[in-house]
Scaffold this active site. Structure first.
Site, PDB file in Angstrom:
ATOM      1  N   ASP A 143       0.995  -1.131   0.050  1.00  0.00           N
ATOM      2  CA  ASP A 143      -0.022   0.069  -0.081  1.00  0.00           C
ATOM      3  C   ASP A 143       0.867   1.178   0.061  1.00  0.00           C
ATOM      4  O   ASP A 143       0.663   2.252   0.726  1.00  0.00           O
ATOM      5  CB  ASP A 143      -0.726  -0.006   1.304  1.00  0.00           C
ATOM      6  CG  ASP A 143      -2.007   0.792   1.078  1.00  0.00           C
ATOM      7  OD1 ASP A 143      -2.126   1.476   0.081  1.00  0.00           O
ATOM      8  OD2 ASP A 143      -2.571   1.351   2.307  1.00  0.00           O
ATOM      9  N   LEU A 178      -2.575  -6.533  -0.389  1.00  0.00           N
ATOM     10  CA  LEU A 178      -1.533  -6.730  -1.410  1.00  0.00           C
ATOM     11  C   LEU A 178      -0.411  -6.229  -1.019  1.00  0.00           C
ATOM     12  O   LEU A 178      -0.235  -5.218  -0.288  1.00  0.00           O
ATOM     13  CB  LEU A 178      -2.054  -6.045  -2.845  1.00  0.00           C
ATOM     14  CG  LEU A 178      -3.305  -6.568  -3.417  1.00  0.00           C
ATOM     15  CD1 LEU A 178      -3.826  -5.628  -4.421  1.00  0.00           C
ATOM     16  CD2 LEU A 178      -3.166  -7.982  -3.824  1.00  0.00           C
TER      17      LEU A 178
END
Ligand code: SF4
Ligand code: SF4
Length: 358
Positions: A143, A178
């Site tokens: 991120d 992610l």
């Protein structure tokens, strides 16, 4: 260095041991994504997230960001808390949203700060790979502004970009984090998956603030996640009544998505909801002193917004609760009417003015 598939399978196995659900490999030529990125920035859809613009095309050029990068390992980590009732978890969350006096924190933020969890585990994964193949150049991100995370993920088979712009997959929905490791070894690229939004537009229709201005196009300035977390100043007046009881982030476009019936629980305890952040009354969280805030949000992503924004967000939610006839909302707001922060005072005054006329 060219490395064949067995290494990717091995990386996947190592990643699973560390709590990741899936590994993909992306190449570094993201040039076809540059135009869309530039258009999004040109529209100003990134709002105050200046860091989005700062890195310019370097975001779409991994080898410029980290010289020597030739492949990107993408990693997915599912995050639903381990006690999530998978059969009807979306309904449970919508029911919470329907209780105006309850404070709603986005599901991903109810446990430990995912930045810390993922960064540490990506670093560990890189170490484990190095133990098997020898030293290699790498840098991990999660991120992180300079990285086109969703683009890399969708190119490497982690899912497709939904109309809400997030990555989702038929076997895992979209409730996952992610992370990426930029590496200087050439790995075989994973196949992207096909898109399965079809004619669905549920996420666009459900968005309380109409922030998804067109399929695949998000105006972050209208998004409750942005407004409650990234945005520093006053929340635009016209958006406040639409925010309901959401005090940190927003999950609506994911809750409504049919593919999230298949969302997965985390393999780790880190994202289990902490006491104090679910099922709590807005008034109770509004009463936290700054010391309480720092204590209860230690190690949580919420700590990043600070006590002032926390109070600002809850004041808006209390105003919406007051309008809905929630008892105790006015009394709670009155306790902060003389708060030293102008930002908090103004939001409290707005909230108190939401009292329905008799
Ligand atoms: S997070 Fe909430 S406000 Fe943002 S796009 Fe999704 S539904 Fe809309
Ligand atoms: S709600 Fe529908 S349109 Fe939106 S991401 Fe999910 S499948 Fe796609």
């Amino acid at each position: 260095m060219i490395v064949s598939h067995p290494l990717v399978a091995r990386i996947q196995a190592l990643a699973r041991e560390l709590g990741f659900s899936q590994i993909g490999i992306a190449g570094v030529d993201l040039s076809s994504a540059e135009e869309g990125l530039m258009q999004w920035l040109a529209h100003g859809f990134h709002g105050e997230m200046k860091y989005m613009a700062t890195h310019g095309t370097r975001r779409a050029r991994p080898a410029e960001l980290v010289p020597g990068t030739v492949s990107v390992i993408t990693a997915r980590m599912d995050y639903l808390p381990r006690d999530t009732p998978l059969d009807d978890w979306q309904t449970v969350e919508f029911d919470r949203l329907a209780r105006p006096g309850e404070a709603i924190v986005s599901v991903y933020a109810r446990g430990r700060d995912y930045h810390k969890v993922l960064r540490a585990r990506l670093a560990r994964l890189a170490e484990r790979i190095a133990e098997e193949v020898g030293p290699f150049g790498h840098r991990a991100f999660t991120d992180s502004a300079p990285v086109l995370e969703a683009e890399l993920a969708s190119r490497s088979g982690q899912g497709w970009r939904g109309k809400h712009t997030l990555v989702l997959d038929r076997s895992a929905g979209s409730m996952f984090f992610l992370g990426e490791i930029y590496v200087d070894m050439a790995l075989p690229e994973s196949e992207p998956v096909t898109a399965h939004c079809g004619s669905c537009s549920a996420c666009i229709d459900v968005c309380p603030t109409k922030a998804i201005v067109a399929p695949y196009r998000l105006d972050a300035r209208r998004c409750i996640s942005y407004l409650t977390i990234e945005h520093g100043g006053p929340i635009p007046l016209e958006l406040r009544p639409l925010m309901g009881n959401r005090i940190y982030g927003c999950d609506d476009c994911q809750l409504i998505c049919p593919w999230n019936k298949f969302a997965k629980k985390s393999a780790l305890p880190d994202f289990d909801a902490r006491e104090g952040l679910t099922g709590q009354a807005l008034a109770a969280l509004f009463a936290w002193s700054e010391e309480d805030f720092l204590r209860f949000t230690e190690g949580s992503p919420i700590r990043r917004i600070g006590h002032e924004r926390w109070l600002r967000n809850i004041a808006v939610a209390l105003g919406n609760a007051l309008r809905a006839g929630e008892s105790g909302a006015a009394e709670a707001l009155a306790t902060r009417a003389s708060h030293p922060s102008e930002l908090v005072r103004e939001h409290v005054a707005w909230a108190l003015a939401q009292r329905p006329e008799r």
